[in-house]
Enzyme design. Structure first.
Site, PDB file in Angstrom:
ATOM      1  NE  ARG A  96       6.530   1.767   1.359  1.00 54.64           N
ATOM      2  CZ  ARG A  96       6.192   2.700   0.471  1.00 54.64           C
ATOM      3  NH1 ARG A  96       4.941   2.965   0.213  1.00 54.64           N
ATOM      4  NH2 ARG A  96       7.123   3.377  -0.161  1.00 54.64           N
ATOM      5  CB  VAL A  97       3.295   4.379   6.071  1.00 56.09           C
ATOM      6  CG1 VAL A  97       2.829   5.770   5.657  1.00 56.09           C
ATOM      7  CG2 VAL A  97       2.151   3.630   6.762  1.00 56.09           C
ATOM      8  N   GLY A  98       4.584   4.953   3.008  1.00 51.92           N
ATOM      9  CA  GLY A  98       5.601   5.702   2.257  1.00 51.92           C
ATOM     10  C   GLY A  98       5.586   7.176   2.614  1.00 51.92           C
TER      11      GLY A  98
ATOM     12  CB  THR B 226       1.395   8.336  -6.223  1.00 51.39           C
ATOM     13  OG1 THR B 226       1.766   7.140  -5.545  1.00 51.39           O
ATOM     14  CG2 THR B 226       1.162   9.445  -5.230  1.00 51.39           C
TER      15      THR B 226
ATOM     16  N   GLY C 268       9.173   6.016  -2.208  1.00 47.76           N
ATOM     17  CA  GLY C 268       8.853   6.769  -1.004  1.00 47.76           C
ATOM     18  C   GLY C 268       9.915   6.776   0.072  1.00 47.76           C
TER      19      GLY C 268
HETATM   20  N1  ASP Z   1       5.629   7.658  -3.158  1.00 39.84           N
HETATM   21  C1  ASP Z   1       4.651   6.635  -3.073  1.00 39.84           C
HETATM   22  C2  ASP Z   1       5.017   5.690  -1.978  1.00 39.84           C
HETATM   23  O1  ASP Z   1       6.188   5.397  -1.829  1.00 39.84           O
HETATM   24  C3  ASP Z   1       4.452   5.871  -4.333  1.00 39.84           C
HETATM   25  C4  ASP Z   1       4.412   6.683  -5.608  1.00 39.84           C
HETATM   26  O2  ASP Z   1       4.592   7.877  -5.597  1.00 39.84           O
HETATM   27  O3  ASP Z   1       4.183   6.105  -6.678  1.00 39.84           O
HETATM   28  O4  ASP Z   1       4.161   5.181  -1.314  1.00 39.84           O
END
Ligand code: ASP
Length: 355
Positions: A230-232, A202, A255
């Site tokens: 799914r949404v983080g 990310t 997330g």
């Molecule tokens: N936090 C992000 C998510 O859960 C993934 C990440 O930070 O690598 O979608």
């Protein structure tokens, strides 16, 4: 002393204190901090890739900092830095994003302007070349804060944001990561080393501009093998992305835990309301609260005085910053001090946030 003189002296003192408080509050030296994700990063595993990542982080820093140096707002600094990282296939954002369980790339992004508390976010978009630009357009050109899926893409068209064929986002490495995860799913095994690698790559940025204003932004493909829309945390204001007048945060990690702790907001509220120093505030949430619940990851945080915090509890976190010295620093591993880019790592003193 006569009452009138006492009053005058007290008034003068109050005015002086107000001046000092204002002066010590905001810094006018621009600062830019970026991350390219936290997770399993094995040292010496792939030098070529590591060099590419370091070079991309340095390019993103230069691009974002050029905006800040030119007197542009913090929002321009983070947008410039994040589009460089979204365009680079080494990161899990834009081109190079991870795949969902059914083999698609669903992208999330958010941006927040600390000086106005305006925010914009998008989730589950599949054809937007630079999701961070769409998040910014949502903030600046719509009445809303968050748009998802096809509706967000319809808005992108109206706002003149570049759309691409979904195949643009595909990289072989991310495809193979999905195949490995699917095989482990079929065999009923837990995801092996990608258990953490799958939430890795990310991108995020926080900036302080010459007017002392802060902004934060985050962009991601989410987690490999994600299902059911799914949404983080990344596009959720307060969880993965938050900025106010005192503090700006972009998170990266598992997330679900950032959502449950409302991590970015939790850090900034410690700073704004409890006057906890930034570094401690960030460490309490990222390295204590989240791991105590079973999560992991990292974050970048910046306050209005230009202090930087970059806590993480994974093997590494791709990160870079340009602070008061105006020099670009890039680091990956825990024990790295962030040599100026192009210099030997052993050349530099340990990184200390600016006072
Ligand atoms: N936090 C992000 C998510 O859960 C993934 C990440 O930070 O690598 O979608």
């Amino acid at each position: 002393m006569k009452p009138l003189r006492v009053f005058a002296a007290l008034a003068a003192l109050a005015i002086l204190e107000m001046g000092v408080a204002t002066m010590s509050h905001a810094s006018t030296t621009p600062v830019l901090v970026i991350h390219g994700g936290s997770g399993v990063i094995k040292r010496n595993l792939d030098h070529a890739r590591e060099n590419q990542v370091r070079a991309a982080l340095a390019r993103a820093l230069q691009s974002g900092y050029a905006q800040l140096k030119a007197g542009k707002p913090a929002l321009d600094g983070i947008t410039a830095a994040l589009t460089v990282l979204e365009d680079d296939p080494n990161f899990n954002a834009g081109r190079g994003a991870v795949f969902t369980h059914d083999g698609r790339n669903e992208l999330d992004a958010a941006i927040m302007d600390g000086s106005t508390l305006r925010a914009g976010a998008v989730a589950g978009v599949e054809r937007v070349k630079n999701p961070i630009l769409l998040a910014r357009a949502v903030m600046e050109k719509s009445q809303h804060v968050m748009l998802i899926g096809q509706g967000a893409e319809a808005f992108a068209k109206e706002a003149g944001i570049s759309l691409v064929d979904p195949s643009y986002f595909r990289t072989e490495q991310r495809w193979q990561q999905l195949q490995k995860a699917l095989k482990e799913d079929r065999e009923g095994k837990p995801h092996s080393d990608i258990e953490t690698a799958k939430h890795f790559g990310t991108v995020g940025a926080v900036a302080l501009d010459a007017r002392g204003h802060l902004a934060a932004g985050t962009s991601t493909g989410g987690m490999t093998d994600k299902r059911w829309g799914r949404v983080g945390d990344s596009p959720i204001i307060g969880a993965g992305t938050y900025a106010n007048a005192d503090c700006a945060v972009s998170g990266t990690g598992w997330g679900e835990f950032y959502l449950r702790t409302v991590a970015a907001h939790a850090i900034c509220m410690r700073v704004s309301l409890m006057h906890v120093p930034l570094e401690r505030a960030a460490a309490e949430v990222i390295n204590q609260e989240i791991p105590s619940m079973g999560g992991n990851g990292g974050a970048i945080a910046l306050d209005a005085r230009g202090n930087i915090a970059m806590p993480f509890n994974t093997d590494g976190m791709y990160r870079g910053w340009i602070g008061g010295d105006g020099v670009a620093h890039v680091a990956i591993y825990d024990d790295e001090r962030g040599a100026p880019t192009g210099a030997d790592e052993s050349d530099t003193a340990p990184f200390q946030p600016s006072p």
